[in-house]
Design an enzyme around this catalytic site. Sequence first.
Site, short mmCIF file in Angstrom:
data_model
loop_
_atom_site.label_atom_id
_atom_site.label_comp_id
_atom_site.label_asym_id
_atom_site.label_seq_id
_atom_site.Cartn_x
_atom_site.Cartn_y
_atom_site.Cartn_z
N HIS A 1 0.80 -1.23 0.00
CA HIS A 1 0.00 0.00 0.00
C HIS A 1 0.83 1.28 0.00
O HIS A 1 0.29 2.36 -0.14
CB HIS A 1 -0.96 0.04 1.19
CG HIS A 1 -0.26 0.34 2.49
ND1 HIS A 1 0.46 -0.61 3.17
CD2 HIS A 1 -0.15 1.48 3.20
CE1 HIS A 1 0.97 -0.07 4.26
NE2 HIS A 1 0.63 1.20 4.30
C1 UD1 Z 1 -2.23 5.25 5.95
C2 UD1 Z 1 -0.95 5.75 6.61
C3 UD1 Z 1 0.12 4.67 6.50
C4 UD1 Z 1 -0.38 3.36 7.07
C5 UD1 Z 1 -1.66 2.98 6.35
C6 UD1 Z 1 -2.24 1.69 6.84
C7 UD1 Z 1 -0.47 8.17 6.41
C8 UD1 Z 1 0.35 9.16 5.73
N1 UD1 Z 1 -0.41 6.91 5.90
O1 UD1 Z 1 -1.97 5.05 4.58
O2 UD1 Z 1 1.25 5.07 7.25
O3 UD1 Z 1 0.60 2.36 6.89
O4 UD1 Z 1 -2.62 4.04 6.55
O5 UD1 Z 1 -3.32 1.32 6.03
O6 UD1 Z 1 -1.12 8.48 7.37
N2 UD1 Z 1 -9.24 4.63 1.75
C9 UD1 Z 1 -10.45 3.99 1.75
N3 UD1 Z 1 -11.00 3.67 2.95
C10 UD1 Z 1 -10.41 3.97 4.11
C11 UD1 Z 1 -9.16 4.64 4.10
C12 UD1 Z 1 -8.60 4.95 2.90
O7 UD1 Z 1 -11.03 3.70 0.72
O8 UD1 Z 1 -10.96 3.65 5.17
C13 UD1 Z 1 -8.62 4.96 0.45
C14 UD1 Z 1 -8.91 6.37 0.03
O9 UD1 Z 1 -9.06 6.42 -1.32
C15 UD1 Z 1 -7.65 7.11 0.39
C16 UD1 Z 1 -6.59 6.04 0.23
O10 UD1 Z 1 -7.22 4.82 0.58
O11 UD1 Z 1 -7.40 8.21 -0.40
C17 UD1 Z 1 -5.39 6.25 1.11
O12 UD1 Z 1 -5.79 6.43 2.46
P1 UD1 Z 1 -4.90 7.32 3.45
O13 UD1 Z 1 -5.48 7.31 4.80
O14 UD1 Z 1 -4.57 8.63 2.83
O15 UD1 Z 1 -3.52 6.56 3.49
P2 UD1 Z 1 -3.15 5.01 3.53
O16 UD1 Z 1 -2.55 4.65 2.22
O17 UD1 Z 1 -4.27 4.17 4.04
#
Ligand code: UD1
Length: 362
Positions: free
Chosen positions: A205
């Site tokens: 991820h």
């Molecule tokens: C975040 C953390 C990362 C951690 C990871 C675990 C930061 C910078 N990154 O990354 O350190 O290892 O979580 O998973 O804080 N999304 C969904 N549903 C959700 C959450 C996210 O669909 O519940 C999708 C959204 O499109 C979003 C993307 O995933 O834009 C990324 O989510 P985000 O919280 O920005 O970062 P992660 O890649 O999950």
Amino acid sequence: MRIIHVVGARPNFVKIASILRACQNVPEIESVLVHTGQHYTECMNKAFFEELAIPVPDVNLEVGSGSHAQQTAEIMKRFEPVVLKHNPDAVLVVGDVNSTLACALVAAKLGVKTIHVEAGLRSFDRTMPEEINRVLTDAISDILFVSEPSGLENLKREGIAATKIHFVGNVMIDTLELHRAKASNSRILDDLNVRAKEYAVVTLHRPSNVDQQEVLTGILDALAEIQKEIKVVFPVHPRTRERFVSAGLLQRIENLPNIVLTEPLGYLDFLKLMSEAKVVITDSGGIQEETTILGVPCLTIRENTERPVTVTEGTNILVGIDTARILTGYRDSLSTTRVCTRPKLWDGKASQRIVQVLLDAL
Ligand code: UD1
């Protein structure tokens, strides 16, 4: 003593579970749980609260997704009134996600004692959003709880006073030890039609791996080879699914005959899946630690790790992002048996040590 505990994203839930449990046993501590809402999808969020018996958050900031600046700023705006209202003695943040930094910054600016659990880890790679979160959170925290010896060295080098730093061990391993027996009853192997020690588990991820099409394609090339030799189970993070779609790669991976794609799994199913795997291939931080304790070979698809003890004492090998290196790492991991030891203080009691320090310090 009133403490606001902050969670936002999946790895935070695993860490806070054991801290809250330890706090619940101490009448002097009143815990308020704030969820920023950084992760909100059912499989990334609710399932963990239920399985890990984390109380329903007292406050949910419901920030959702956004750019780093938007997400961090929105959490700060929404968290500040919560701190003012609850008037805590301390704010406790865990890990290195955007929620960690945003809430630490709010607390520090309001003059509230800031506690960072999992302090001092450094990848020395500032292109990684988590590295910025780690460095800044540690710089403004009053009490820093460290999980492995490298954390002590890093904080010392950055000039953090030794009196603020406490080496307590790893709260993620507390949660693992507490749930290991229960996880062994999971039916996930049957559900996925895989047999113990005859499959690999993959998770991916990190933006550096999934956001650039060439890198993602290179990793996929390696997985396409590996699945010719062993069944591959790949629970797909929502970010990664989106990137597969936008890069036009979803069809290709779905068509690989020996890869099983699933939604992200709950904690107990995933723990069982890792425990029985022949090898785990990942870019997660927490999984490097968990496989070390489970004694399962781990190939980390990164050039660096902020958790070096998993390499020096555990089962972790850094294989980078190059297709050929991933394949060599995979073959080496099958042909060599590594002797690993349990890192110091990864004994299931880190949260108890944290609570003891807090009782003495606050
Ligand atoms: C975040 C953390 C990362 C951690 C990871 C675990 C930061 C910078 N990154 O990354 O350190 O290892 O979580 O998973 O804080 N999304 C969904 N549903 C959700 C959450 C996210 O669909 O519940 C999708 C959204 O499109 C979003 C993307 O995933 O834009 C990324 O989510 P985000 O919280 O920005 O970062 P992660 O890649 O999950």
